[in-house]
Design an enzyme around this catalytic site. Sequence first.
Site, short mmCIF file in Angstrom:
data_model
loop_
_atom_site.label_atom_id
_atom_site.label_comp_id
_atom_site.label_asym_id
_atom_site.label_seq_id
_atom_site.Cartn_x
_atom_site.Cartn_y
_atom_site.Cartn_z
N HIS A 231 0.83 -1.20 0.00
CA HIS A 231 0.00 0.00 0.00
C HIS A 231 0.87 1.26 0.00
O HIS A 231 1.69 1.45 0.90
CB HIS A 231 -0.88 -0.02 1.26
CG HIS A 231 -1.84 1.10 1.36
ND1 HIS A 231 -1.85 1.98 2.40
CD2 HIS A 231 -2.85 1.48 0.53
CE1 HIS A 231 -2.82 2.86 2.23
NE2 HIS A 231 -3.45 2.58 1.10
N ARG A 232 0.71 2.07 -1.01
CA ARG A 232 1.58 3.24 -1.24
C ARG A 232 3.05 2.78 -1.25
O ARG A 232 3.94 3.51 -0.82
CB ARG A 232 1.37 4.33 -0.19
CG ARG A 232 -0.10 4.71 0.01
CD ARG A 232 -0.30 5.80 1.06
NE ARG A 232 -1.70 5.85 1.49
CZ ARG A 232 -2.17 6.57 2.49
NH1 ARG A 232 -1.35 7.35 3.16
NH2 ARG A 232 -3.44 6.54 2.83
N GLU B 238 0.25 -0.54 -4.70
CA GLU B 238 -0.86 0.39 -4.86
C GLU B 238 -0.27 1.79 -4.80
O GLU B 238 0.70 2.03 -4.07
CB GLU B 238 -1.85 0.20 -3.71
CG GLU B 238 -3.13 1.04 -3.80
CD GLU B 238 -3.10 2.34 -3.04
OE1 GLU B 238 -4.09 3.06 -3.09
OE2 GLU B 238 -2.07 2.66 -2.40
N ASP C 18 -1.32 6.33 -5.48
CA ASP C 18 -2.38 7.33 -5.62
C ASP C 18 -1.96 8.39 -6.63
O ASP C 18 -0.81 8.83 -6.62
CB ASP C 18 -2.62 8.01 -4.28
CG ASP C 18 -2.95 7.01 -3.19
OD1 ASP C 18 -4.06 6.48 -3.21
OD2 ASP C 18 -2.08 6.75 -2.33
N HIS D 183 -0.74 10.90 -2.23
CA HIS D 183 -2.06 10.55 -1.70
C HIS D 183 -2.98 11.75 -1.50
O HIS D 183 -4.15 11.73 -1.90
CB HIS D 183 -1.90 9.82 -0.36
CG HIS D 183 -3.19 9.44 0.28
ND1 HIS D 183 -3.89 10.29 1.12
CD2 HIS D 183 -3.94 8.31 0.17
CE1 HIS D 183 -5.00 9.69 1.52
NE2 HIS D 183 -5.06 8.50 0.95
N GLU E 292 -4.78 4.22 -8.01
CA GLU E 292 -6.01 4.83 -7.48
C GLU E 292 -6.11 6.27 -7.96
O GLU E 292 -5.23 7.10 -7.70
CB GLU E 292 -6.02 4.80 -5.94
CG GLU E 292 -7.33 5.40 -5.44
CD GLU E 292 -7.43 5.57 -3.93
OE1 GLU E 292 -6.62 4.99 -3.18
OE2 GLU E 292 -8.34 6.31 -3.52
N LYS F 145 -7.32 9.77 -7.61
CA LYS F 145 -7.76 10.57 -6.46
C LYS F 145 -8.60 11.75 -6.94
O LYS F 145 -8.21 12.91 -6.80
CB LYS F 145 -6.52 11.05 -5.69
CG LYS F 145 -5.91 9.98 -4.81
CD LYS F 145 -6.80 9.69 -3.62
CE LYS F 145 -6.20 8.68 -2.65
NZ LYS F 145 -7.19 8.12 -1.75
N ASP G 290 0.47 -1.88 4.45
CA ASP G 290 1.61 -0.97 4.58
C ASP G 290 2.89 -1.73 4.89
O ASP G 290 3.98 -1.15 4.87
CB ASP G 290 1.36 0.02 5.74
CG ASP G 290 0.23 0.99 5.46
OD1 ASP G 290 0.08 1.39 4.29
OD2 ASP G 290 -0.49 1.36 6.41
O1 G3P Z 1 -6.69 1.55 -2.45
C1 G3P Z 1 -6.88 1.27 -1.12
C2 G3P Z 1 -6.62 2.46 -0.24
O2 G3P Z 1 -5.42 3.03 -0.66
C3 G3P Z 1 -7.72 3.49 -0.27
O3 G3P Z 1 -7.59 4.46 0.73
O4 G3P Z 1 -6.96 6.65 1.64
O5 G3P Z 1 -5.28 4.84 1.62
O6 G3P Z 1 -5.97 5.92 -0.49
P1 G3P Z 1 -6.39 5.49 0.87
CA CA Z 2 -4.84 4.72 -2.08
#
Ligand code: G3P
Ligand code: CA
Length: 246
Positions: free
Chosen positions: A7-8, A34, A36, A49, A110, A112, A230
């Site tokens: 994640h990120r 993943e 953003d 993000h 993702e 945004k 994470d």
């Molecule tokens: O894609 C899953 C998650 O990343 C969505 O929430 O706020 O971490 O971008 P956020």
């Molecule tokens: Ca995200």
Amino acid sequence: MTLIFGHRGSAGTSPENTMLSFLAANQAGADGIELDVQMTKDGELVVIHDETVDRTTDGSGFVKDLFLADILKLDASYKFPDFLGKAQIPTLEEVLKWVAALPSFLVNIELKNGIVDYPMIEEKTIELVQKYSLEKRTILSSFNHYSLVKCSELSREIETAILYVEGLYKPWEYAKQVGAAGLHPHYLAVNHTIIESSKSYQVAVRPFTVNEEKWMQDLFENECTAFFTDFPEKAVEERIKYTEKE
Ligand code: G3P
Ligand code: CA
């Protein structure tokens, strides 16, 4: 096998949404990352993000009000003193070029665009995915489901996935309505029925953001499609433990 997405990148151990973080996720053995995407004042797609640069860099202001040249001068290692001065905000193109060179590595982009309505963000993102021939290794997700419908209309080849947080009713049916082949729910909004029913509709389920061992094990046991974490290194270790237990 349940896939693991950093994640990120590896946001628990590296400055989020930076190349350092994406490299860490890949080195940890994650199946993908993943990230953003937001858009600069001059229309460039950048990986960050928040709508502003305040939380994650030494700068301030909205991404939409800054030119790419200014964004690239910022230090994106704010929260990780060990990395100070070593991490920039990457462009989406820089990350996709790197992913393209890694055989079979996956990327979830993702969009945004829930708060700022970035013009042509769908077209520009898909153009880059196509430029690097990543159609089959990319998932486009968003909390803005109108944007996902637009993505599906622009490219039938790239999977789209619905982001949501709470109790969406029969989300596997809703996914079909939106033209999405994936559900990306908050991990507390997932249960066995949602995973099983979605799978019977050929809809993938990838909850976010799963950082505790017990939730990881629960998703392995339920044969969930994938999850975001994470801590990809920890998740890979937990997956090994799970497979050895079987
Ligand atoms: O894609 C899953 C998650 O990343 C969505 O929430 O706020 O971490 O971008 P956020
Ligand atoms: Ca995200």
